[in-house]
Motif scaffolding. Structure first.
Motif, PDB file in Angstrom:
ATOM      1  N   TRP A   1       0.834  -1.210   0.000  1.00 53.28           N
ATOM      2  CA  TRP A   1       0.000   0.000   0.000  1.00 53.28           C
ATOM      3  C   TRP A   1       0.865   1.254   0.000  1.00 53.28           C
ATOM      4  O   TRP A   1       0.542   2.242  -0.672  1.00 53.28           O
ATOM      5  N   GLN A   2       1.976   1.243   0.722  1.00 52.70           N
ATOM      6  CA  GLN A   2       2.880   2.401   0.722  1.00 52.70           C
ATOM      7  C   GLN A   2       3.502   2.614  -0.649  1.00 52.70           C
ATOM      8  O   GLN A   2       3.605   3.755  -1.122  1.00 52.70           O
ATOM      9  N   GLN A   3       3.906   1.531  -1.289  1.00 52.14           N
ATOM     10  CA  GLN A   3       4.492   1.659  -2.625  1.00 52.14           C
ATOM     11  C   GLN A   3       3.468   2.199  -3.611  1.00 52.14           C
ATOM     12  O   GLN A   3       3.779   3.033  -4.450  1.00 52.14           O
ATOM     13  N   TRP A   4       2.236   1.705  -3.520  1.00 55.81           N
ATOM     14  CA  TRP A   4       1.207   2.222  -4.409  1.00 55.81           C
ATOM     15  C   TRP A   4       0.934   3.700  -4.109  1.00 55.81           C
ATOM     16  O   TRP A   4       0.697   4.483  -5.032  1.00 55.81           O
TER      17      TRP A   4
ATOM     18  N   THR B   1      -1.095   3.437 -12.865  1.00 58.01           N
ATOM     19  CA  THR B   1      -1.435   3.554 -11.443  1.00 58.01           C
ATOM     20  C   THR B   1      -2.602   2.635 -11.092  1.00 58.01           C
ATOM     21  O   THR B   1      -2.596   1.972 -10.042  1.00 58.01           O
ATOM     22  N   GLY B   2      -3.608   2.560 -11.962  1.00 60.60           N
ATOM     23  CA  GLY B   2      -4.746   1.678 -11.729  1.00 60.60           C
ATOM     24  C   GLY B   2      -4.370   0.218 -11.764  1.00 60.60           C
ATOM     25  O   GLY B   2      -4.814  -0.580 -10.925  1.00 60.60           O
TER      26      GLY B   2
ATOM     27  N   VAL C   1      -4.734  -2.490  -8.653  1.00 65.02           N
ATOM     28  CA  VAL C   1      -5.478  -3.749  -8.716  1.00 65.02           C
ATOM     29  C   VAL C   1      -4.544  -4.945  -8.560  1.00 65.02           C
ATOM     30  O   VAL C   1      -4.855  -5.906  -7.857  1.00 65.02           O
ATOM     31  N   GLY C   2      -3.383  -4.884  -9.194  1.00 64.16           N
ATOM     32  CA  GLY C   2      -2.479  -6.028  -9.229  1.00 64.16           C
ATOM     33  C   GLY C   2      -1.701  -6.290  -7.958  1.00 64.16           C
ATOM     34  O   GLY C   2      -1.260  -7.418  -7.731  1.00 64.16           O
ATOM     35  N   TRP C   3      -1.528  -5.281  -7.111  1.00 61.47           N
ATOM     36  CA  TRP C   3      -0.713  -5.489  -5.919  1.00 61.47           C
ATOM     37  C   TRP C   3      -1.479  -5.207  -4.627  1.00 61.47           C
ATOM     38  O   TRP C   3      -1.898  -6.161  -3.981  1.00 61.47           O
TER      39      TRP C   3
ATOM     40  N   VAL D   1      -7.581  -8.292  -0.866  1.00 62.10           N
ATOM     41  CA  VAL D   1      -8.760  -9.128  -1.136  1.00 62.10           C
ATOM     42  C   VAL D   1      -8.442 -10.608  -0.992  1.00 62.10           C
ATOM     43  O   VAL D   1      -9.255 -11.386  -0.472  1.00 62.10           O
ATOM     44  N   SER D   2      -7.266 -11.013  -1.440  1.00 60.28           N
ATOM     45  CA  SER D   2      -6.911 -12.439  -1.393  1.00 60.28           C
ATOM     46  C   SER D   2      -6.510 -12.893   0.001  1.00 60.28           C
ATOM     47  O   SER D   2      -6.315 -14.082   0.227  1.00 60.28           O
TER      48      SER D   2
END
Length: 193
Positions: free
Chosen positions: A118-121, A162-163, A167-169, A175-176
């Motif tokens: 989350w920090q990287q995103w 960015t999107g 979603v990918g990370w 969610v997983s």
């Protein structure tokens, strides 16, 4: 070769050269003041690239192309991720040349990995905001949409990346349930935060 591509390459080489000189001064020569001055010069490279892009479009009358957009995204990236890159390089130098602790390694599992992703995103989100602002400012300064059309296209590109990153990370990991596994003992480090 395009002057903006040359500018981007020069800034990237300059970034690593100034970073190596600053860290070398700190850990090899034990000159902390010189090291601080050198490391404070890193953001000047970003300002030089921004000035070059603006000059090429506003003063030189160039029509924006792929390189101008890439330069704007590069600026966003260096502002968003530059401090982290410098911190990690500093940790490596301290470990290698000054007996410091082992350098930061990204967490591989558990809540620490979730927080890290989350920090990287968040950094990527900052990159997208900065790139968009730089592009918007340049488009406004040039004032000719026919010359800045390709530059505006980069806004969509950076937000698509960015999107996808979102979603990918971090979202996928959240969610997983990937962040619920017990984390292996990780060294707490501000470099990754």
């Amino acid at each position: 070769m395009n002057i903006i591509v040359i500018g981007i390459i020069a800034c990237e080489i300059g970034f690593w050269a100034v970073l190596a000189a600053g860290l070398g001064a700190r850990y090899l020569l034990r000159m902390r003041r010189l090291s601080s001055v050198l490391l404070l010069c890193v953001p000047l490279l970003d300002l030089l690239l921004l000035g070059l892009i603006t000059w090429d479009l506003a003063v030189n009358g160039a029509t924006a192309d792929f390189a101008h957009g890439l330069g704007a995204v590069y600026l966003g990236f260096t502002v968003a991720f530059g401090h982290q890159i410098i911190g990690r390089a500093d940790g490596w130098f301290a470990h290698r040349f000054a007996g410091g602790p082992p350098p930061f390694k990204a967490p591989k599992s558990g809540p620490a990995q979730l927080r890290y992703e989350w920090q990287q995103w968040g950094r990527m989100l900052l990159c997208a905001v900065i790139a968009t602002a730089v592009i918007g400012l340049i488009v406004w300064l040039v004032g000719d949409t026919s010359r800045t059309e390709q530059l505006v296209g980069w806004i969509g590109r950076v937000w698509i990346v960015t999107g996808i990153w979102f979603v990918g990370w971090p979202l996928w990991l959240t969610v997983s349930g990937g962040g619920n596994a017990r984390s292996q003992p990780e060294r707490a480090s501000s470099e990754g935060q």
